[in-house]
Design an enzyme around this catalytic site. Structure first.
Site, PDB file in Angstrom:
ATOM      1  CB  CYS A  65      -1.019  -0.030   1.253  1.00 58.53           C
ATOM      2  SG  CYS A  65      -2.177  -1.697   0.782  1.00 58.53           S
ATOM      3  CG  HIS A  77      -1.764   4.085   5.858  1.00 55.28           C
ATOM      4  ND1 HIS A  77      -1.270   4.064   4.495  1.00 55.28           N
ATOM      5  CD2 HIS A  77      -1.900   3.331   6.042  1.00 55.28           C
ATOM      6  CE1 HIS A  77      -1.815   2.732   4.391  1.00 55.28           C
ATOM      7  NE2 HIS A  77      -2.244   2.185   5.204  1.00 55.28           N
ATOM      8  CD  GLU A 111      -1.240   7.659   9.507  1.00 54.42           C
ATOM      9  OE1 GLU A 111      -0.187   8.109   8.633  1.00 54.42           O
ATOM     10  OE2 GLU A 111      -1.934   6.896   9.348  1.00 54.42           O
ATOM     11  CE  LYS A 152      -5.398   4.433   2.924  1.00 56.76           C
ATOM     12  NZ  LYS A 152      -4.444   6.055   3.123  1.00 56.76           N
ATOM     13  CG  HIS A 154      -6.485   0.844   1.725  1.00 53.24           C
ATOM     14  ND1 HIS A 154      -5.668   1.683   1.078  1.00 53.24           N
ATOM     15  CD2 HIS A 154      -5.572   0.168   2.795  1.00 53.24           C
ATOM     16  CE1 HIS A 154      -4.118   1.304   1.685  1.00 53.24           C
ATOM     17  NE2 HIS A 154      -4.209  -0.022   2.282  1.00 53.24           N
ATOM     18  CG  PHE A 159      -0.514  -6.171   3.625  1.00 53.66           C
ATOM     19  CD1 PHE A 159      -0.502  -5.386   5.432  1.00 53.66           C
ATOM     20  CD2 PHE A 159      -0.803  -6.489   3.358  1.00 53.66           C
ATOM     21  CE1 PHE A 159      -1.605  -5.060   5.751  1.00 53.66           C
ATOM     22  CE2 PHE A 159      -2.038  -7.130   4.476  1.00 53.66           C
ATOM     23  CZ  PHE A 159      -2.810  -6.204   5.530  1.00 53.66           C
TER      24      PHE A 159
END
Length: 422
Positions: A168, A308, A319, A340, A345, A408
């Site tokens: 991502c 994010h 975060e 998002k 996402h 990831f």
């Protein structure tokens, strides 16, 4: 050597909240959710039955039958967004454009998942009786770099050309690579962005098995709720966003319109877990710190962070910890939002879309909101004295914006954009 300045001269977007940049941006400012029941396949037996899909997209409106045989849906999205961005930039109208110095880096975290699922599924059902009968376009439709190849072939752009795969974080990495190629003098113009189309059984089922997706099937439009205590996972999305990055003097020489400037980029690794972010946000903090140093900026120079912010229980907390730790007192003077909450996402395309939002926030001095937060839905682990720009866009001067994308494997990539000044 003196590094060249890099500006943004074109934008293109095909997203769950709009099939062009203007519609996407206006719907983001209005706080519109792109989530709805899945239409790409029958999801009635899945734990999650909704997604943020691109709406009203007919491939036949954009490609002939021969071309469609070569294109997975993710590559279709990439080509449509790239066409918008190239047209928006007016670069093809410029006399003397050196196509040997125009490159393409359009990323995907997964690539042609639907093509792989179809071909492998057909072999599983019929392989024993028919033997291996695969479509000759199977491999070139599936691979995650092919969107860049198609774009370069369509326009005869001969500059640097490849794909980036960092889950991502992919399209933020694509933007950073394109930025570096231009400021080092390796290219004049780069088509940079990302595309993804993973709203299919393997994508939804795979993320469901990890307990990563929201299962709020009774209310899809409110399912993506970053920084709310009731968040239960991210909402998978699809689409593409593409930016035209250009060396400043090259842009000025042809009289290009300039949306904003790329100021810097930072990257890091969590080196912690296969899928989870570091609980203290150490990798996220390092990526943001590296981006600030690359841009020659201080925390107080940033007015907006497009986080994010996926709406996962652990990721949102880590975060915020990273932001508070790195920015200190300046963290309370900037706006934070997760777009998002509206788009879902977009996996490998999310960084490019959010970089686009960040550029437009700087250009228009307005911050899009984080929607779906209700009073009393607070998480004790999150500092709500920060300005999360809940539920309503906020007008304010935005000199510079920072955009985070984490993937990831512990991949972290941060892009900083700023308002263009001579």
């Amino acid at each position: 050597m003196e590094l060249k300045r890099v500006v943004v001269t074109g934008l293109g977007a095909l997203t769950p909240i709009g099939n062009d940049v203007e519609t996407t941006w206006n719907n983001a400012l209005a706080g519109k959710s792109g989530a709805a029941p899945i239409t790409h396949f029958d999801a009635s037996k899945f734990k999650t039955q909704f997604a943020c899909e691109v709406k009203d997209f007919n491939p036949a409106d954009h490609f002939d039958r021969k071309k469609l045989r070569q294109l997975d849906l993710y590559a279709q999205y990439a080509l449509v967004a790239a066409r918008q961005a190239v047209a928006d930039s007016d670069m093809l109208e410029s006399a003397g454009l050196d196509k040997d110095r125009v490159g393409v880096i359009v990323a995907a975290g997964i690539g042609g998942l639907h093509t792989f699922e179809e071909e492998a599924g057909y072999f599983a059902l019929h392989g024993e009786e028919q033997g291996p009968k695969y479509n000759p376009f199977f491999i070139p439709k599936m691979i995650a770099d092919i969107a860049s190849g198609h774009i370069s072939m369509e326009y005869e752009f001969h500059g640097p050309n490849y794909g980036v795969v960092s889950a991502c974080a992919s399209s933020n990495n694509a933007i950073i690579d394109a930025f570096n190629l231009i400021r080092l003098g390796k290219a004049d113009v780069m088509v940079a962005g990302g595309a993804e189309a993973a709203v299919y059984p393997a994508g939804v089922g795979g993320f469901n098995s990890m307990h990563a997706l929201s299962t709020r099937n009774d209310s899809p439009e409110t399912a993506s709720r970053p920084f709310s205590a009731s968040r239960d996972g991210f909402v998978i999305g699809e689409g593409s966003a593409v930016l035209i990055l250009e060396e400043l003097e090259h842009a000025k020489a042809r009289g290009a319109k300039i949306y904003g400037e790329i100021a810097g980029g930072g990257m890091s690794a969590d080196a912690y877990h296969l899928t989870a972010t570091h609980p203290e946000g150490l990798g996220a903090k390092l990526a943001m710190k590296n981006a600030l140093e690359d841009a020659g900026m201080k925390p107080e120079d940033i007015d907006y962070i497009n986080v994010h912010g996926t709406s996962t229980p652990v990721g949102d907390i880590s975060e915020v910890k990273a932001i508070v730790d790195l920015f200190g007192p300046a963290a309370h003077k900037l706006n934070i939002s997760s777009t998002k909450s509206m788009t879902g996402h977009l996996l490998g395309a999310t960084g490019a879309m959010e970089a686009m939002f960040s550029v437009l926030a700087c250009k228009n001095d307005i911050v899009p909101p984080t929607i779906n937060h209700a009073e009393g839905d607070e998480d004790e682990n999150i500092d709500y004295t920060l300005n999360f720009t809940f539920n309503k866009a906020q007008e304010r001067p935005v000199r510079a914006a920072l955009s985070n994308s984490f993937g990831f494997g512990g991949h972290n990539a941060t892009v900083i954009v700023k308002k263009y000044e001579e």
